[in-house]
Design a protein around this motif. Structure first.
Motif, PDB file in Angstrom:
ATOM      1  N   ALA A   8      57.301 101.262  48.545  1.00 46.45           N
ATOM      2  CA  ALA A   8      58.487 100.864  47.861  1.00 46.45           C
ATOM      3  C   ALA A   8      58.412  99.399  47.197  1.00 46.45           C
ATOM      4  CB  ALA A   8      59.756 101.015  48.803  1.00 46.45           C
ATOM      5  N   GLY A   9      57.390  99.037  47.204  1.00 46.12           N
ATOM      6  CA  GLY A   9      57.115  97.682  46.472  1.00 46.12           C
ATOM      7  C   GLY A   9      56.870  97.685  45.027  1.00 46.12           C
ATOM      8  N   TYR A  41      61.561  87.653  38.893  1.00 41.39           N
ATOM      9  CA  TYR A  41      61.054  86.926  40.038  1.00 41.39           C
ATOM     10  C   TYR A  41      60.630  87.479  41.243  1.00 41.39           C
ATOM     11  CZ  TYR A  41      62.827  83.336  36.823  1.00 41.39           C
ATOM     12  OH  TYR A  41      63.194  82.489  35.847  1.00 41.39           O
ATOM     13  N   ALA A  42      60.868  88.801  41.216  1.00 41.50           N
ATOM     14  CA  ALA A  42      60.912  89.500  42.943  1.00 41.50           C
ATOM     15  C   ALA A  42      60.571  90.985  42.906  1.00 41.50           C
ATOM     16  CB  ALA A  42      62.105  89.126  43.572  1.00 41.50           C
ATOM     17  N   PHE A  43      60.952  91.634  42.149  1.00 44.87           N
ATOM     18  CA  PHE A  43      60.909  93.036  42.210  1.00 44.87           C
ATOM     19  C   PHE A  43      61.195  93.866  41.067  1.00 44.87           C
ATOM     20  CE2 PHE A  43      62.109  97.120  43.952  1.00 44.87           C
ATOM     21  CZ  PHE A  43      61.165  97.398  44.853  1.00 44.87           C
ATOM     22  N   SER A  54      67.261 103.947  43.676  1.00 44.40           N
ATOM     23  CA  SER A  54      66.609 104.811  42.707  1.00 44.40           C
ATOM     24  C   SER A  54      65.604 104.132  42.258  1.00 44.40           C
ATOM     25  CB  SER A  54      67.702 104.948  41.753  1.00 44.40           C
ATOM     26  OG  SER A  54      68.753 106.053  42.312  1.00 44.40           O
ATOM     27  N   VAL A  55      65.567 102.663  41.932  1.00 41.00           N
ATOM     28  CA  VAL A  55      64.286 102.056  41.370  1.00 41.00           C
ATOM     29  C   VAL A  55      63.292 101.429  42.485  1.00 41.00           C
ATOM     30  CG1 VAL A  55      65.677 101.161  39.640  1.00 41.00           C
ATOM     31  CG2 VAL A  55      65.431  99.939  41.448  1.00 41.00           C
ATOM     32  N   SER A  56      63.748 101.652  43.711  1.00 39.68           N
ATOM     33  CA  SER A  56      62.577 101.141  44.691  1.00 39.68           C
ATOM     34  C   SER A  56      61.859 102.143  45.193  1.00 39.68           C
ATOM     35  CB  SER A  56      63.607 100.268  45.641  1.00 39.68           C
ATOM     36  OG  SER A  56      64.762 100.799  46.362  1.00 39.68           O
TER      37      SER A  56
END
Length: 518
Positions: free
Chosen positions: A62-63, A391-393, A510-512
């Motif tokens: 999930a990254g 910056y993160a995900f 939904s996006v992860s």
């Protein structure tokens, strides 16, 4: 005046954080490429004028490649060419991952083939000197171990962050550093176990065993005070990775190399965005003072309405069919939220029929409610989304993921509606005011997370990774609680935040979580 000062302070915090986060990119050259259909990011020092070793960086379950930027930026400043990428079914990758894990054509084979292709593409870069190392987090560590076990790996070193694999031997992967967060208690034991395969006895944290020349070097490093995600941002983790690669490649450390220290600035950025929501909440429409159950329920009834769904939902959820949505664990989360909300409303109906509880009336629905809910959702998704994506995900959905958001919303919305109605103390216009029951609001969130823990215990093999995302859900609930409180105070309706934050959570899931097909 008070809200104006808060807005000024919040904007100042946001601007300061953005300046520092952008300063962390200075001196680096970053480009987005495609290796086949795989989206990848290449980072190196802007003044790199000769070929250097490549470090291929793989994210976990999930990254996405943005999550691994602290390692990519740190190692790039140390003189390496770093290539991070999105696995199939993750991040911005357009393709879905096979549903079946093992066997021919399964997910493991597909991801290993993708890893081989990315390594080959990275080594074809003009600044690659032909040597490479691998770095992976969580799920990716198992793939790196399997890649090495195939016998075709030419990686000079492997860095396994939060190692999760049983394919590690005394000689494979070559020159392996294991980095684990200090709060990952089970994984620290595993790190010492695999290091002990080379030590020949009980291994110690922080000590190097074996030989780099023979490819048997091993070391376990515990990053103090961090967990499964925090280990990716911890300076001790980043410094250990750079030092290990310098030893593996026989390179002298770059004097001006700097560690990526975005963690505190990310915290300031998100704190500023959250604080900005308070004055912005004053712009929400005043919807009304619809009475809620939480204003009138005796404590035993309220506790029963909190505990009942927590106990019943995991027992009922195991009876549901799986694979209703093409997203790993996301389909279960949608079902869990939906059932939890349904059981909550059923409890409300019983409490209203035989006690003092109030069910939503006609006044619970209005055009202003929809407008307020959309406003809360838009702020949460856009403000936090731009920060996360940068910056993160990976936060902006591909076409396949965007289509999942309405279905996910239908799953999570009943829980938000029921929970707000049960726990928020709002007596209605004609009734005397009551003190808010903040303890009930917090207790209901803890009960939900504990219900996920029961679900994992009932089906550990399928739902194991929920244990990893549970802390993230708790953080979301903490932020959600503040936004919900501010929205309720302005709008006068408990469902304005429920609609907006259900939309935000549906978007985030939904996006992860990984997309699957077949």
């Amino acid at each position: 005046m008070r809200y104006g000062l808060i807005a000024v302070a919040a904007i100042a915090a946001i601007l300061l954080a953005l300046l520092q986060l952008e300063a962390g990119r200075s001196g680096l050259a970053q480009s987005e490429i495609r290796i086949g259909e795989t989206p990848a990011s290449v980072v190196h020092r802007a003044d790199l004028d000769k070929p250097a070793p490549v470090v291929v960086i793989a994210h976990g379950f999930a990254g996405s490649r943005q999550l691994m930027e602290p390692f990519a930026f740190t190692l790039a400043r140390a003189g390496y060419l770093t290539v991070s990428f999105d696995f199939v079914g993750h991040g911005a990758h357009p393709a879905a991952m096979p549903t079946r894990i093992e066997g021919a054509g399964g997910a493991a084979e597909r991801l290993l083939d993708q890893l081989d292709a990315v390594i080959a593409g990275a080594l074809a870069h003009p600044l690659a000197d032909g040597r490479h190392a691998l770095l992976g987090h969580s799920m990716a560590t198992d793939l790196l171990a399997k890649h090495a076990a195939q016998g075709s790996s030419r990686a000079a070193a492997t860095i396994a962050v939060s190692l999760l694999s049983r394919d590690v031997t005394a000689t494979s992967p070559r020159n392996m550093l294991v980095i684990v967060g200090g709060y990952e208690s089970g994984l620290t034991d595993e790190a010492l176990r695999v290091t002990g395969l080379v030590a020949g006895a009980a291994a110690e944290e922080g000590r190097t065993y074996g030989s780099f020349a023979e490819g048997t070097a091993r070391r376990a490093v515990f990053a103090d005070g961090v967990e499964h995600i925090g280990v990716l941002y911890d300076p001790e983790s980043l410094a250990a990775a750079a030092a290990w690669l310098d030893e593996a490649f026989g390179r002298s450390p770059v004097a001006e190399a700097a560690l990526d220290r975005r963690g505190p600035w990310l915290g300031l950025l998100f704190a500023g965005l959250l604080a900005l929501a308070l004055p912005l909440s004053r712009l929400l429409p005043a919807i009304g003072t619809e009475a809620t159950a939480g204003a009138a329920l005796p404590r035993p009834t309220l506790l029963a309405l909190i505990a009942g769904p927590a106990l019943l939902t995991p027992l009922l959820a195991v009876l549901l069919p799986t694979g209703l949505l093409p997203i790993i664990l996301g389909d279960y989360l949608a079902a869990h939220f939906f059932l939890y909300g349904a059981v909550g409303f059923a409890g409300l109906w019983i409490a209203a029929r035989f006690g003092p509880a109030r069910l939503p009336g006609r006044g619970a629905f209005s055009p202003g409610l929809l407008l307020g809910g959309l406003a809360v959702g838009a702020f949460t998704i856009l403000a936090f989304g731009f920060a996360l994506e940068r910056y993160a995900f990976g936060y902006w959905p591909t076409a396949g993921r965007a289509a999942l958001i309405p279905a996910m919303l239908a799953g999570v919305l009943p829980w938000f509606l029921a929970d707000e109605w049960i726990t928020r103390g709002r007596p209605g216009a004609a009734a005397p005011p009551v003190a808010p029951r903040l303890w009930a609001y917090a207790l209901s969130k803890l009960a939900f997370v504990l219900s996920l823990g029961v679900a994992v215990a009932l089906d550990l093999e399928r739902l194991f990774f929920l244990l990893i995302v549970a802390p993230v859900i708790l953080v979301f609930f903490a932020i959600y609680g503040l936004l919900s409180h501010w929205a309720l105070r302005r709008s006068g309706h408990p469902w304005a935040a429920a609609i907006g934050l259900a939309l935000a959570l549906a978007w985030s899931i939904s996006v992860s979580f990984p997309l699957v097909a077949g």
